[in-house]
Design an enzyme around this catalytic site. Sequence first.
Site, short mmCIF file in Angstrom:
data_model
loop_
_atom_site.label_atom_id
_atom_site.label_comp_id
_atom_site.label_asym_id
_atom_site.label_seq_id
_atom_site.Cartn_x
_atom_site.Cartn_y
_atom_site.Cartn_z
N ASP A 1 -51.15 -33.41 54.09
CA ASP A 1 -51.86 -33.82 55.31
C ASP A 1 -52.39 -32.57 56.04
O ASP A 1 -52.38 -32.51 57.27
CB ASP A 1 -50.97 -34.66 56.23
CG ASP A 1 -51.76 -35.37 57.32
OD1 ASP A 1 -53.01 -35.34 57.28
OD2 ASP A 1 -51.13 -35.96 58.22
N ASP A 61 -57.72 -42.98 57.00
CA ASP A 61 -56.70 -42.07 57.54
C ASP A 61 -57.15 -41.32 58.79
O ASP A 61 -58.30 -40.91 58.93
CB ASP A 61 -56.27 -41.04 56.50
CG ASP A 61 -55.15 -40.17 57.05
OD1 ASP A 61 -54.09 -40.71 57.35
OD2 ASP A 61 -55.37 -38.96 57.23
N HIS A 114 -57.22 -27.46 62.80
CA HIS A 114 -57.90 -27.58 64.10
C HIS A 114 -58.14 -26.16 64.60
O HIS A 114 -57.28 -25.29 64.44
CB HIS A 114 -57.01 -28.32 65.11
CG HIS A 114 -56.84 -29.77 64.80
ND1 HIS A 114 -57.87 -30.68 64.91
CD2 HIS A 114 -55.77 -30.48 64.38
CE1 HIS A 114 -57.43 -31.89 64.56
NE2 HIS A 114 -56.16 -31.79 64.22
N ARG A 143 -62.67 -31.18 56.86
CA ARG A 143 -63.50 -31.05 58.08
C ARG A 143 -64.99 -30.87 57.84
O ARG A 143 -65.73 -30.62 58.78
CB ARG A 143 -63.00 -29.88 58.95
CG ARG A 143 -61.54 -29.95 59.33
CD ARG A 143 -61.19 -31.20 60.08
NE ARG A 143 -59.84 -31.16 60.62
CZ ARG A 143 -59.07 -32.26 60.76
NH1 ARG A 143 -59.53 -33.43 60.40
NH2 ARG A 143 -57.86 -32.16 61.28
N HIS A 164 -48.26 -40.28 54.41
CA HIS A 164 -47.28 -39.56 55.25
C HIS A 164 -46.16 -40.42 55.84
O HIS A 164 -46.03 -40.57 57.04
CB HIS A 164 -47.96 -38.77 56.37
CG HIS A 164 -49.10 -39.48 57.08
ND1 HIS A 164 -48.99 -40.74 57.60
CD2 HIS A 164 -50.37 -39.08 57.33
CE1 HIS A 164 -50.14 -41.08 58.16
NE2 HIS A 164 -50.99 -40.09 58.00
N ASN A 206 -62.31 -38.75 57.32
CA ASN A 206 -62.60 -38.67 58.76
C ASN A 206 -63.39 -37.41 59.14
O ASN A 206 -62.98 -36.63 59.98
CB ASN A 206 -61.33 -38.81 59.59
CG ASN A 206 -60.31 -37.72 59.32
OD1 ASN A 206 -60.35 -37.06 58.29
ND2 ASN A 206 -59.40 -37.50 60.25
N HIS A 253 -53.74 -35.63 49.91
CA HIS A 253 -54.01 -35.92 51.33
C HIS A 253 -54.32 -34.62 52.09
O HIS A 253 -53.41 -33.93 52.53
CB HIS A 253 -52.79 -36.61 51.94
CG HIS A 253 -53.01 -37.15 53.32
ND1 HIS A 253 -52.36 -38.26 53.79
CD2 HIS A 253 -53.82 -36.73 54.32
CE1 HIS A 253 -52.74 -38.51 55.04
NE2 HIS A 253 -53.64 -37.57 55.39
N HIS A 304 -52.87 -45.20 56.81
CA HIS A 304 -52.20 -44.44 57.86
C HIS A 304 -51.53 -45.50 58.72
O HIS A 304 -52.20 -46.18 59.49
CB HIS A 304 -53.29 -43.65 58.61
CG HIS A 304 -52.87 -43.08 59.93
ND1 HIS A 304 -52.90 -41.73 60.19
CD2 HIS A 304 -52.45 -43.66 61.08
CE1 HIS A 304 -52.53 -41.50 61.44
NE2 HIS A 304 -52.24 -42.65 62.00
ZN ZN Z 1 -52.86 -39.93 58.80
#
Ligand code: ZN
Length: 427
Positions: free
Chosen positions: A306, A153, A310, A65, A233, A95, A61, A180
């Site tokens: 996870d 997720d 950022h 990006r 998670h 994502n 997980h 998720h």
């Molecule tokens: Zn998540």
Amino acid sequence: MAALLLKNGRVIDPASDHDGVADVWIEDGIIKGVGPGLSPAGAEIFDATGLVVAPGFIDMHVHLREPGFEHAETIETGARAAAAGGFTSICPMPNTAPVNDSVTVTTYIVERARRHAVVNVFPIGAITKGSQGDELAAIGSMKQAGAVAISDDGRPVMNARLMRRAMEFARSFGMPVINHCEDLHLSAGGDMHEGAESVRLGLRGIPACSEDVMVARDILLAEVTGARYHVAHISSRHSVEMVAFAKLKDLTVTSEATPHHLTLADTDIIPYDSNYKMKPPLRSTRDVNCVVEGVVSGAIDAIATDHAPHSGSDKMQEFEKCPFGIIGLETALGLALEHLVHGKKISLTRLVELFTINPARMLGIGRGTLTPGAPADVTVFSTDRKWTYDVNQSFSKSRNSPFDGTSFRGGPVATIVSGKIVWRLEQ
Ligand SMILES: [Zn+2]
């Protein structure tokens, strides 16, 4: 390719029930042999005396990006951070922008990884188109292109009917469905765990029940469909209890916990510091204890980071405005050793299992073991080396970690992918 001999390490390979001092002989990218006193001709020697030699760690997980948010991380930088954390395989969540919901994006990630990543990258495809929760994504063709699981997720699949269909599809393709778990109506607007701490800090709460109700729903759907279902998670007491119950009923239900949910509670949050903002949020001490207990009992099958980079400008906003998530690849092993092994909760063998054969089996990727013939992915780590994490030295492009300045006992020493040393601790 020249041979490599890892000499005199404590070889822990839960899949083959091996735990003892031995040599590991690697040649042509595969494990050739494990045993005492090996001496293949012309092999480069790696002295692993006093170190643990384990199958390569797998992080099922992460968020890399790329494509779309390369200012925060790329497949190349994320893979470097993974290698420095002892991981030989990572699974990026879909994502990105565009979302990995089609063969085009899956192929793009696989190709970029083949050229730029120092570790293996096994992408996870989206459950629904654009992860919008309306229509199923191209699950079968993503699998053919290399996707190893499906998940939306970052977002849950709110529509139970669609989740049921996704499970039916995934089952026919032999893929696990990873959710998720967050009921968006219950969590709406929340910034941290709902409880005395959120009241004290005047922040809106994300109740544990927003996770629990979705885990409950999904376990029922997993029973109806026979799908392999995995909770991402996991962070709440009831969720852990429900996964344990599902296992008692012999359902193919599994779960993962992050290092931060195993080690930090809402009371550890430095007020309004965005490096403590993630989803699920850091929960109560009671929840943390139950997640640790889940790792001990077997309700939890894997540790996954996870890793959620950022960029500085995104995270440097007010707590309510900044995005959720922290980086975690380089601190995962140190945290797990410190809190779980040194803390006398689990054995070293169990720790290795959580990082290797368990995620490999859940994903069906044929790794996570040092059995002769297996790909030569190996993690060499220390259980006692003292070191301090300096986030400014991170290989990640992002700096959002609550563990900057944390001291550890034990951590990665070398990371070997297909027989090649891709990262090694500087002496
Ligand atoms: Zn998540």
